[in-house]
Write an enzyme that holds these catalytic residues in place. Structure first.
Site, PDB file in Angstrom:
ATOM      1  CB  SER A  13       4.869   3.995  21.871  1.00  0.00           C
ATOM      2  OG  SER A  13       5.708   4.799  22.700  1.00  0.00           O
ATOM      3  N   GLY A  14       5.156   1.158  24.215  1.00  0.00           N
ATOM      4  CA  GLY A  14       6.088   0.131  24.633  1.00  0.00           C
ATOM      5  C   GLY A  14       5.791  -1.173  23.907  1.00  0.00           C
ATOM      6  CB  ALA A  16       1.853  -4.101  25.876  1.00  0.00           C
ATOM      7  CD  GLU A 114      16.657 -12.376  33.975  1.00  0.00           C
ATOM      8  OE1 GLU A 114      15.483 -12.194  34.358  1.00  0.00           O
ATOM      9  OE2 GLU A 114      17.222 -11.627  33.151  1.00  0.00           O
ATOM     10  CG  HIS A 234      15.215  -5.080  40.229  1.00  0.00           C
ATOM     11  ND1 HIS A 234      16.520  -5.370  40.592  1.00  0.00           N
ATOM     12  CD2 HIS A 234      14.975  -5.786  39.101  1.00  0.00           C
ATOM     13  CE1 HIS A 234      17.037  -6.199  39.703  1.00  0.00           C
ATOM     14  NE2 HIS A 234      16.120  -6.475  38.790  1.00  0.00           N
ATOM     15  NE  ARG A 281      13.449  -9.360  39.135  1.00  0.00           N
ATOM     16  CZ  ARG A 281      13.147  -8.869  37.952  1.00  0.00           C
ATOM     17  NH1 ARG A 281      12.009  -8.209  37.776  1.00  0.00           N
ATOM     18  NH2 ARG A 281      13.950  -9.031  36.934  1.00  0.00           N
ATOM     19  CG  HIS A 342      11.714  -3.415  38.572  1.00  0.00           C
ATOM     20  ND1 HIS A 342      12.434  -2.629  37.699  1.00  0.00           N
ATOM     21  CD2 HIS A 342      11.623  -4.651  37.978  1.00  0.00           C
ATOM     22  CE1 HIS A 342      12.772  -3.336  36.633  1.00  0.00           C
ATOM     23  NE2 HIS A 342      12.277  -4.561  36.775  1.00  0.00           N
ATOM     24  CD  GLU A 366       5.017  -1.875  35.009  1.00  0.00           C
ATOM     25  OE1 GLU A 366       5.315  -1.620  36.205  1.00  0.00           O
ATOM     26  OE2 GLU A 366       5.758  -1.596  34.046  1.00  0.00           O
ATOM     27  NE  ARG A 377       7.898  -8.089  36.292  1.00  0.00           N
ATOM     28  CZ  ARG A 377       9.158  -8.104  35.843  1.00  0.00           C
ATOM     29  NH1 ARG A 377       9.586  -9.092  35.075  1.00  0.00           N
ATOM     30  NH2 ARG A 377      10.001  -7.152  36.183  1.00  0.00           N
TER      31      ARG A 377
END
Length: 514
Positions: A13-14, A16, A114, A234, A281, A342, A366, A377
């Site tokens: 239920s994120g 996506a 970023e 991360h 990253r 991460h 993901e 990423r």
């Protein structure tokens, strides 16, 4: 036949999963299964924002090139261009779902910077973008008449019908965690939106539910898996040994001007990359890891003291409050940080429509591997990926809605839920996390990966001989499969690239592979 049937069953239920559900529900009935509560997802923990070209000085081509560079040349360029071109309309769609993005003085959407981005293109809601999106989409899903949300349901196995080389998914077996009972649910298509598997590592920014359930289910069903060696670490998680969770310090703080420094207060990232603290990253995480070893320090630091007065409190309230809760005032003190697992760049292989190699099975977010991330990423492309491919999968699934009719099915028989051995399983999980962090973490060696594979055999044996079934047992089973897939992929990948960094030995002297 008394098994419930839906047009589409979505696991997760994120961003996506809810994007798919909201788009598909205009044409079909959708069941959304949540392992925990509706709002407990990886999305809710995403601080940074969403990358999209929204300014006249920016362009799709620049966003594409930034993504390809971050992915170390291993991205699927077609997928990258597909995603980047749909980013602006994805932001519009989220606004239609009542997501209130931060605005600039002229009332246009505020754009942040970023690492790895050549332009300001990060759309955000202060430093809790993911949570704001989660709340808006969750509210919309609960209000939609064609969407049923079922919290506390764990997917266990996909129902697969095999005819020759063709595999067809027609449903899923789940555990109703609250009731302690199993259910067979039939569907014209099943959508995996279960997020990543950060819990396979000892240090991770992922919540405890991120145990690779969807990935493991797909692998057991015979779906193609891709790029599992590319796990992104991360570089700036808050160093707080007393905490039970790992708190992320958003890359946006560095985009606002914070600098990575050594315990002495000296900046060091310019030694590693021209972009300094805003390098991609994978480069920053390895640099932090290496400097921690050189300094023999348990952490390094983020210096935000030079930011204008009030910026941290106003733009990064979550970070400011968390730091203050452990006695650190980031306006006058250095923030202690460490790298942490991460984001899973690999996953279940899909096409641009979210289709896997199994008919009737989609994967988005993901858990999927569309190829947009390649070996690493680019910051703030993950929430974007969830919306773009969630919408695309919904459009494809509703247009191609299966006419498959199951006249008979065979429910899988499981043990009665039993938590008596959970303490032993939790210990086994901790052993696995330590092995993966030490041998398949930021820096790897062939010998270490092989040793981890041997230990994995022992852990699998031990788990199989612990009697009883529980959520904890299932999660450990899934994590062991994720670990096996990751180690196998690491051993197949020669040399270092992106998130996969191999340290080799030659003539008993350690040399960093390039």
């Amino acid at each position: 036949m008394d098994a419930p049937s839906y047009d589409f069953v979505v696991l997760g239920s994120g961003i996506a999963g809810l994007t798919f559900a909201l788009e598909a529900a205009a044409h079909a009935n959708v069941l959304v299964l949540c392992k925990a509560d509706l709002q407990e997802t990886n999305t809710a923990y995403a601080q940074g924002g969403i990358a999209a070209v929204l300014s006249s000085v920016d362009s799709f081509e620049q966003h594409v090139q930034d993504t390809l560079i971050a992915g170390a040349g291993l991205c699927n360029e077609t997928a990258v261009r597909f995603m980047v071109a749909r980013a602006p309309e994805s932001i519009n769609w989220l606004q239609q779902q009542r997501v209130l993005f931060d605005c600039a003085a002229d009332k246009s959407i505020a754009l942040g910077l970023e690492g790895g981005h050549s332009q300001k293109r990060i759309v955000h809601v202060k430093d809790h973008t993911g949570l704001s999106i989660q709340q808006a989409l969750g509210k919309a899903a609960l209000q939609h008449p064609n969407i049923t949300v079922a919290p506390k349901h764990l997917g266990i196995d996909l129902l697969i019908q095999t005819t020759g080389p063709r595999k067809v998914c027609y449903g899923v077996q789940v555990l109703d965690i609250k009731a302690g009972t199993y259910k067979t649910i039939l569907a014209k298509a099943v959508v995996l939106a279960t997020g990543g598997a950060g819990q396979v590592y000892g240090h991770t920014t992922n919540p405890t539910i991120a145990t690779g359930d969807g990935l493991a289910m797909a692998a057991r069903a015979g779906a193609a898996i891709q790029n599992m060696e590319f796990f992104q670490f991360h570089p700036t998680a808050l160093y707080d040994p007393a905490a039970e969770d790992t708190f992320l310090i958003s890359e946006a703080l560095r985009g606002a001007g914070a600098e990575l420094v050594l315990p002495t207060g000296e900046a060091f990232m310019q030694r590693y990359h021209a972009l300094g603290s805003l390098a991609p990253r994978d480069i920053v995480a390895r640099a932090v890891f290496e400097q921690m070893q050189f300094c023999q320090s348990p952490c390094l630091y983020l210096d935000a003291r030079q930011l204008p007065t009030g910026v941290i409190q106003q733009k990064f309230p979550s970070i400011y409050n968390r730091c203050k809760s452990i006695g650190i005032d980031p306006t006058i003190q250095l923030i202690p940080i460490v790298p942490a697992a991460h984001y899973q760049c690999g996953g279940v292989h899909t096409d641009l429509h979210g289709q896997t190699s199994v008919t009737g099975l989609y994967a988005i977010g993901e858990v999927a591997c569309t190829g947009v991330h390649g070996a690493n990423r680019l910051a703030s492309n993950s929430l974007l990926e969830g919306v773009v491919f969630g919408k695309e999968a919904a459009a494809h699934a509703t247009a191609k809605k299966s006419k498959l009719r199951i006249t008979s099915f065979k429910s899988i028989v499981y043990e009665v839920p039993d938590t008596r051995n959970d303490a032993a399983v939790i210990k086994l999980k901790a052993e696995l996390q330590a092995i993966m962090w030490e041998q398949a973490g930021i820096v790897r060696t062939t010998a270490g990966l092989q040793e981890a594979m041997y230990k994995l055999v022992e852990l699998n044996y031990n788990l199989k001989h612990l009697h009883g079934f529980s959520v904890t047992v299932q999660e450990a089973k899934n994590l062991l499969m994720v670990a096996e897939l990751t180690l196998e992929a690491c051993l197949k990948r020669k040399g270092s690239i992106g998130g996969h960094f191999m340290k080799v030995t030659q003539n008993k002297k350690q040399v960093l592979a390039v």
